[in-house]
Design a protein around this motif. Structure first.
Motif, PDB file in Angstrom:
ATOM      1  N   ASP A  67       0.854  -1.186   0.000  1.00  0.00           N
ATOM      2  CA  ASP A  67       0.000   0.000   0.000  1.00  0.00           C
ATOM      3  C   ASP A  67       0.889   1.235   0.000  1.00  0.00           C
ATOM      4  N   PHE A  68       1.114   1.794  -1.183  1.00  0.00           N
ATOM      5  CA  PHE A  68       1.959   2.982  -1.317  1.00  0.00           C
ATOM      6  C   PHE A  68       1.123   4.235  -1.076  1.00  0.00           C
ATOM      7  N   ALA A  69       1.704   5.222  -0.409  1.00  0.00           N
ATOM      8  CA  ALA A  69       1.035   6.511  -0.234  1.00  0.00           C
ATOM      9  C   ALA A  69       0.746   7.098  -1.607  1.00  0.00           C
ATOM     10  N   ALA A  70      -0.437   7.706  -1.740  1.00  0.00           N
ATOM     11  CA  ALA A  70      -0.817   8.284  -3.026  1.00  0.00           C
ATOM     12  C   ALA A  70       0.109   9.439  -3.423  1.00  0.00           C
ATOM     13  N   GLN A  71       0.681  10.118  -2.453  1.00  0.00           N
ATOM     14  CA  GLN A  71       1.603  11.218  -2.708  1.00  0.00           C
ATOM     15  C   GLN A  71       3.005  10.821  -2.271  1.00  0.00           C
ATOM     16  N   GLY A  72       3.905  10.593  -3.204  1.00  0.00           N
ATOM     17  CA  GLY A  72       5.294  10.326  -2.880  1.00  0.00           C
ATOM     18  C   GLY A  72       5.650   8.878  -2.616  1.00  0.00           C
ATOM     19  N   GLY A  73       4.682   7.991  -2.610  1.00  0.00           N
ATOM     20  CA  GLY A  73       4.969   6.591  -2.337  1.00  0.00           C
ATOM     21  C   GLY A  73       5.632   5.870  -3.496  1.00  0.00           C
ATOM     22  N   LEU A  74       5.305   6.304  -4.695  1.00  0.00           N
ATOM     23  CA  LEU A  74       5.879   5.695  -5.902  1.00  0.00           C
ATOM     24  C   LEU A  74       6.470   6.769  -6.790  1.00  0.00           C
ATOM     25  N   GLU A  75       7.610   6.445  -7.378  1.00  0.00           N
ATOM     26  CA  GLU A  75       8.212   7.354  -8.335  1.00  0.00           C
ATOM     27  C   GLU A  75       8.609   6.585  -9.585  1.00  0.00           C
ATOM     28  N   GLY A  76       8.748   7.315 -10.669  1.00  0.00           N
ATOM     29  CA  GLY A  76       9.196   6.724 -11.919  1.00  0.00           C
ATOM     30  C   GLY A  76      10.712   6.624 -11.952  1.00  0.00           C
ATOM     31  N   PRO A  77      11.259   6.099 -13.032  1.00  0.00           N
ATOM     32  CA  PRO A  77      12.703   5.924 -13.154  1.00  0.00           C
ATOM     33  C   PRO A  77      13.489   7.234 -13.027  1.00  0.00           C
ATOM     34  N   ASP A  78      12.874   8.342 -13.400  1.00  0.00           N
ATOM     35  CA  ASP A  78      13.550   9.633 -13.344  1.00  0.00           C
ATOM     36  C   ASP A  78      13.211  10.424 -12.080  1.00  0.00           C
ATOM     37  N   GLY A  79      12.514   9.791 -11.137  1.00  0.00           N
ATOM     38  CA  GLY A  79      12.177  10.460  -9.883  1.00  0.00           C
ATOM     39  C   GLY A  79      10.855  11.202  -9.895  1.00  0.00           C
ATOM     40  N   GLU A  80      10.148  11.183 -11.010  1.00  0.00           N
ATOM     41  CA  GLU A  80       8.855  11.864 -11.076  1.00  0.00           C
ATOM     42  C   GLU A  80       7.800  11.061 -10.323  1.00  0.00           C
ATOM     43  N   ALA A  81       6.795  11.755  -9.786  1.00  0.00           N
ATOM     44  CA  ALA A  81       5.721  11.096  -9.039  1.00  0.00           C
ATOM     45  C   ALA A  81       4.914  10.202  -9.972  1.00  0.00           C
ATOM     46  N   VAL A  82       4.514   9.048  -9.451  1.00  0.00           N
ATOM     47  CA  VAL A  82       3.708   8.093 -10.200  1.00  0.00           C
ATOM     48  C   VAL A  82       2.387   7.905  -9.457  1.00  0.00           C
ATOM     49  N   THR A  83       1.292   7.911 -10.197  1.00  0.00           N
ATOM     50  CA  THR A  83      -0.023   7.654  -9.625  1.00  0.00           C
ATOM     51  C   THR A  83      -0.460   6.240  -9.990  1.00  0.00           C
ATOM     52  N   GLY A  84      -1.560   5.799  -9.419  1.00  0.00           N
ATOM     53  CA  GLY A  84      -2.078   4.473  -9.734  1.00  0.00           C
ATOM     54  C   GLY A  84      -2.398   4.311 -11.208  1.00  0.00           C
ATOM     55  N   SER A  85      -2.866   5.373 -11.843  1.00  0.00           N
ATOM     56  CA  SER A  85      -3.215   5.278 -13.263  1.00  0.00           C
ATOM     57  C   SER A  85      -1.973   5.211 -14.155  1.00  0.00           C
ATOM     58  N   ASP A  86      -0.811   5.565 -13.618  1.00  0.00           N
ATOM     59  CA  ASP A  86       0.438   5.468 -14.378  1.00  0.00           C
ATOM     60  C   ASP A  86       1.036   4.069 -14.333  1.00  0.00           C
TER      61      ASP A  86
END
Length: 117
Positions: A67-86
């Protein structure tokens, strides 16, 4: 008695130096605790719930849903924020955890992750 205080002070300093400062991003500080493939994504409950199939060597996390936090829990390869839809089933991710409940599957509060390229 006098030698105990400096020894204790040095020991305490080493322990504190080994601790990661709060607020630091663990993703930049150490290797991931788990690497694997996304098997499901659900972001309907205010978190990004990600089903996880571990790569060989990370079997401890078999069947875990992070369960990742919706804000800041997941990032992309370049450090950008990732959402569930991504995020999609089949994406590969790295996951960092602090402590997990010894159950099956393990339950790890407050994980952070990175989507692999």
């Amino acid at each position: 008695m006098r030698t105990r205080i400096p020894v204790a002070a040095v020991a305490l300093a080493l322990v504190l130096a080994a601790c990661e400062p709060r607020g630091a991003d663990v993703r930049d500080a150490r290797d991931a605790d788990a690497v694997g493939t996304v098997t499901s994504v659900d972001d309907s409950a205010g978190v990004i719930a990600v089903g996880f199939a571990p790569d060989p060597g990370y079997e401890y996390f078999e069947g875990t849903v992070f369960d990742f936090a919706a804000q800041g829990g997941l990032e992309g390869p370049d450090g950008e924020a990732v959402t569930g839809s991504d995020l999609s089933v089949g994406d590969r991710i790295e996951v960092w955890v602090e402590a997990c409940a010894e159950s099956f599957p393990v339950q790890c509060p407050d994980p952070v992750g990175r989507v692999l390229p």
